[in-house]
Design a protein around this motif. Sequence first.
Motif, mmCIF file in Angstrom:
data_model
loop_
_atom_site.group_PDB
_atom_site.id
_atom_site.type_symbol
_atom_site.label_atom_id
_atom_site.label_comp_id
_atom_site.label_asym_id
_atom_site.label_seq_id
_atom_site.Cartn_x
_atom_site.Cartn_y
_atom_site.Cartn_z
ATOM 1 N N LEU A 124 0.698 -1.242 -0.006
ATOM 2 C CA LEU A 124 0.078 -0.100 -0.021
ATOM 3 C C LEU A 124 0.816 1.253 0.032
ATOM 4 C CD1 LEU A 124 -2.709 -1.155 2.513
ATOM 5 C CD2 LEU A 124 -3.096 -0.951 0.203
ATOM 6 N N ALA A 125 1.856 1.220 0.742
ATOM 7 C CA ALA A 125 2.912 2.539 0.608
ATOM 8 C C ALA A 125 3.627 2.635 -0.414
ATOM 9 C CB ALA A 125 3.820 2.209 1.884
ATOM 10 N N ARG A 126 4.189 1.551 -0.967
ATOM 11 C CA ARG A 126 4.696 1.214 -2.325
ATOM 12 C C ARG A 126 4.033 1.518 -3.492
ATOM 13 N NH1 ARG A 126 7.282 -2.649 -4.022
ATOM 14 N NH2 ARG A 126 6.334 -4.349 -2.665
ATOM 15 N N MET A 127 2.786 1.263 -3.632
ATOM 16 C CA MET A 127 2.183 1.128 -4.704
ATOM 17 C C MET A 127 1.214 2.377 -4.857
ATOM 18 S SD MET A 127 3.785 -1.429 -6.642
ATOM 19 C CE MET A 127 2.468 -1.853 -8.109
ATOM 20 N N ASP A 128 0.508 2.249 -3.659
ATOM 21 C CA ASP A 128 -0.542 3.501 -3.649
ATOM 22 C C ASP A 128 -0.410 4.698 -2.971
ATOM 23 O OD1 ASP A 128 -2.513 2.033 -4.868
ATOM 24 O OD2 ASP A 128 -3.441 1.089 -3.299
ATOM 25 N N ARG A 129 0.966 4.768 -2.442
ATOM 26 C CA ARG A 129 1.568 5.743 -1.785
ATOM 27 C C ARG A 129 0.717 6.390 -0.485
ATOM 28 N NH1 ARG A 129 6.390 5.358 -3.990
ATOM 29 N NH2 ARG A 129 6.678 5.365 -6.116
ATOM 30 N N LEU A 130 0.058 5.362 -0.018
ATOM 31 C CA LEU A 130 -0.670 5.669 1.213
ATOM 32 C C LEU A 130 0.185 5.836 2.506
ATOM 33 C CD1 LEU A 130 -3.680 3.094 1.014
ATOM 34 C CD2 LEU A 130 -3.497 5.553 0.357
ATOM 35 N N ARG A 131 -0.237 6.925 3.250
ATOM 36 C CA ARG A 131 0.348 7.265 4.578
ATOM 37 C C ARG A 131 -0.536 7.583 5.890
ATOM 38 N NH1 ARG A 131 3.727 5.896 1.704
ATOM 39 N NH2 ARG A 131 5.936 6.769 0.947
ATOM 40 N N GLY A 132 -0.081 7.531 6.909
ATOM 41 C CA GLY A 132 -0.900 8.024 7.963
ATOM 42 C C GLY A 132 -2.085 7.242 8.107
ATOM 43 N N SER A 133 -2.980 8.131 8.424
ATOM 44 C CA SER A 133 -4.654 7.524 8.722
ATOM 45 C C SER A 133 -5.146 6.953 7.372
ATOM 46 C CB SER A 133 -5.506 8.840 8.916
ATOM 47 O OG SER A 133 -5.393 9.870 8.181
ATOM 48 N N ASP A 134 -4.788 7.424 6.013
ATOM 49 C CA ASP A 134 -5.239 6.901 4.927
ATOM 50 C C ASP A 134 -4.723 5.269 5.000
ATOM 51 O OD1 ASP A 134 -6.533 8.842 3.944
ATOM 52 O OD2 ASP A 134 -5.145 9.756 3.045
ATOM 53 N N LEU A 135 -3.391 5.058 5.413
ATOM 54 C CA LEU A 135 -2.801 3.914 5.356
ATOM 55 C C LEU A 135 -3.617 3.067 6.603
ATOM 56 C CD1 LEU A 135 -0.748 1.575 4.564
ATOM 57 C CD2 LEU A 135 1.052 2.712 6.116
ATOM 58 N N ASP A 136 -3.511 3.758 7.424
ATOM 59 C CA ASP A 136 -4.406 2.665 8.789
ATOM 60 C C ASP A 136 -5.769 2.461 8.442
ATOM 61 O OD1 ASP A 136 -2.028 3.105 10.264
ATOM 62 O OD2 ASP A 136 -2.958 4.885 11.525
ATOM 63 N N GLY A 137 -6.426 3.338 7.817
ATOM 64 C CA GLY A 137 -7.834 2.911 7.420
ATOM 65 C C GLY A 137 -8.151 1.825 6.437
ATOM 66 N N ARG A 138 -7.101 1.728 5.432
ATOM 67 C CA ARG A 138 -7.042 0.787 4.456
ATOM 68 C C ARG A 138 -6.578 -0.550 5.072
ATOM 69 N NH1 ARG A 138 -9.386 -2.297 0.995
ATOM 70 N NH2 ARG A 138 -7.973 -2.962 -0.880
ATOM 71 N N ILE A 139 -5.672 -0.746 6.059
ATOM 72 C CA ILE A 139 -5.280 -1.986 6.639
ATOM 73 C C ILE A 139 -6.357 -2.482 7.632
ATOM 74 C CG2 ILE A 139 -3.752 -2.802 8.378
ATOM 75 C CD1 ILE A 139 -1.575 -1.092 7.155
ATOM 76 N N ALA A 140 -7.182 -1.521 8.239
ATOM 77 C CA ALA A 140 -8.177 -2.007 8.902
ATOM 78 C C ALA A 140 -9.479 -2.627 8.071
ATOM 79 C CB ALA A 140 -8.772 -0.681 9.865
ATOM 80 N N GLU A 141 -9.580 -2.029 6.921
ATOM 81 C CA GLU A 141 -10.642 -2.259 6.044
ATOM 82 C C GLU A 141 -10.215 -3.886 5.586
ATOM 83 O OE1 GLU A 141 -12.637 -1.353 1.869
ATOM 84 O OE2 GLU A 141 -11.025 -0.128 2.509
ATOM 85 N N LEU A 142 -8.755 -4.072 5.190
ATOM 86 C CA LEU A 142 -8.598 -5.256 4.782
ATOM 87 C C LEU A 142 -8.475 -6.238 5.958
ATOM 88 C CD1 LEU A 142 -5.185 -4.336 2.849
ATOM 89 C CD2 LEU A 142 -7.376 -5.377 1.911
ATOM 90 N N ALA A 143 -8.185 -6.055 7.175
ATOM 91 C CA ALA A 143 -8.522 -7.069 8.329
ATOM 92 C C ALA A 143 -9.808 -7.443 8.531
ATOM 93 C CB ALA A 143 -7.680 -6.258 9.420
ATOM 94 N N GLY A 144 -10.700 -6.449 8.402
ATOM 95 C CA GLY A 144 -12.211 -6.780 8.469
ATOM 96 C C GLY A 144 -12.826 -7.598 7.301
#
Length: 545
Positions: A393-413
Amino acid sequence: MAEPVLEVAELQVSYGHRAGPIPALEGASVTVGAGEAVAIVGESGSGKSTLAAAVMRLLAPNGRIDAGTIRLAGEDVTTAPERRMRALRGGTVGMVFQSPRAALNPVRRIGRQIADAVRAHRDVGRREAADEALSLLEAVRIDDPGRVARSFAHELSGGMCQRAMIAIAMAGDPALLIADEPTTALDTLTGASVMDLLGDLVKARGMALVLITHDIALASTRADRIAVMEAGRVVEEGPVDAVLARPASAAARRLIAATPTMNAPSIGAGARAQLPVQPVEEGAEPLLEVADLVKRYGETLAVDRVSFRLARGESLGLVGESGAGKSTIARLVARFADADAGAIRFEGTDIAAVSHRRFHAAPERRRIQLVFQDPGESLDPRRTAFETLADPLARMDRLRGSDLDGRIAELAGQVRLDRALLDRRPHELSQGQMARVGIARALALRPKLLVLDEPTASLDVSVQAEILALLDGLRRDLGLSMLFVSHDLAVVRRICDRALVLRRGRIVEEGPCGRLFDAPETDYTRALVDALPRLERQPADARRR
């Protein structure tokens, strides 16, 4: 009544940990007589393998026997010194391990390893031991024992390695043989032949057999009695027919309900139901089209002019023996390997014609993701689950901070992984939890195609059922297509719409799973279907042994 070959009574075992001892066995008891086959079944963590290791006195360094007794052929070995145990291992009790390649010495030839086992229990010279090693290789039905004796483990197939392991276990002519998940790493036909071999050896030599397995269907066809374990105890024990027809414990009912078999036995409310599969519209434009695919490894033709189509939203199974070409096709489609000839058209683009460098920068790289067979080996042991998911997510989508945390939480769900587990590394997770992390990693870049290479092979049947249900739900919810590689036809039937049967790199039969496995047209497919364990309820002497 004859004295039992094995008698375990109220055995308690724990493993030392910085937070305090962790109990693994809490009063386990089991008895096995001469010539009897007893299956010890249970989910991962139930204590079955710990029980086998305790009998062999091969517990991990932090493991200890806290209470209870272990008797082998009448001798109490609970506290026997290591020198005595070395004499008993192989001489009184032999063991066949789950992973033969890991159990065999990689730098010693197979014949030498068997000969060493012979000399450990018999007063013979090197020449006589070498001759006996060849005789044992013949006894385990190896066609060219001389060649195998000169070979190293890496030069042999999984089935050959397991037969060599059985020869080593038989070298001391033991009274008891313990087989710990002996077919988990093998394809259906090879696994069936190994179990046939074990059954014939036990019958011919009058040995006792303890079969450790999570597969209650396998146990039902190979054992006289079943002992069901849960939380370190034997919670149910009895003849196969009685346990299957009237399971008294919740643990047995869960195993029976979760077992993916080709026949669905009627066992009341707990009967296994087929997972729903998403229908595929006739004439739909394919997401993936493979045409005349060829791949060689040296002189070996691994994939021989294979062609097939995969529709959007479809789940397609690839089945066959080890060496049939299934995993090679999966790696070619995911571009982890290059084809020698043929086309792989994904959404109309021939990705086989694109260089690795261009492909990994192309949109197709994101849309095709691979889920590996062993999540424990495919996950970085130094990274937490959060870090594993964050990387793409960081390398391909350049996600950082709360955006990264939110996407990882979504994946875990999406994969039903407790967020509290995201801070753990692979060794701190169960096999099922690691499998969920591996699937979440594959979903991170929102793919359209999941290529799954034996994704449930290392899981016990209860966890396997959960992962299959998860994958089916993800397919429906996210509109995914799946290319599902497995040697287990029952798993493929449970999760796939269609299947291709491969043999020696070629497709020998294909069609909807129901028709293909209920009425196979080729002898080879029929042999695969017939080799699958079924939940049997018939007299022990009528079962395959």
